[in-house]
Write a protein that holds these residues in place. Structure first.
Motif: not given
Length: 176
Positions: A15-17, A73-75, A162-165
């Motif tokens: 996991t990165l940010w 900011i994105a995961q 990671v953009d579940p929505g």
């Protein structure tokens, strides 16, 4: 069997940010900003993703200790990457460099028309089949960052946002 300079990723990935300019929200995995301006681990013209292992480190690295700029900011999730772990003194020694590599004044060297040691090491690591590096954060002591040179191509590591929505825009039209 991986050599001493390879950081093995867990089967679930790493996991990165990433904090970046909101204008580029529709291209979160392009690496083109780094290609345009160059960076600690990439010369101008070479796309690179810079991310952090901790959210607070991503924010600190993005702002570089100056004015707090707006950021997206994105995961991210990274799988299948061969990363040289430059936080490990044994790995540094194996590569023939010392901890001073982390204090490389890459911007000043580029301004002088010289090649930074980090760019020379990058070239060697790419020749050795590395996809990127893990390195200590300069702006967030104790934090760690990743510079990734290869991703999402044939045979390359997989990097996904990671953009579940599905909230990120798909085109620049959201900024018009």
């Amino acid at each position: 069997m991986p050599d001493a300079s390879t950081r093995d990723l867990t089967p679930g990935g790493l996991t990165l940010w990433r904090a970046f300019v909101p204008r580029w929200a529709y291209l979160p995995l392009s690496g083109e900003g780094a290609a345009r301006f160059g960076g600690r681990w990439n010369p101008v013209g070479e796309p690179t993703i810079y991310a952090a292992r901790e959210l607070s480190t991503a924010w600190a690295e993005y702002n570089q200790g100056f004015v707090q700029h707006p950021a997206l900011i994105a995961q991210l999730e990274l799988t299948g990457a061969s990363l040289a772990d430059l936080t490990d003194p044994v790995v540094l020694a194996t590569l023939g460099v010392g901890p001073e590599i982390h204090k490389c004044e890459w911007r000043a060297l580029l301004d002088e028309g010289r090649t930074p040691a980090t760019h020379l090491l990058r070239k060697k690591l790419i020749e050795d089949g590395k996809d990127g590096v893990v390195y200590p954060s300069f702006m967030s002591p104790g934090g760690t960052c990743v510079a990734l040179w290869h991703w999402n191509g044939e045979g390359a590591p997989k990097l996904r946002i990671v953009d579940p929505g599905h909230r990120l825009p798909r085109t620049p039209a959201s900024w018009l």
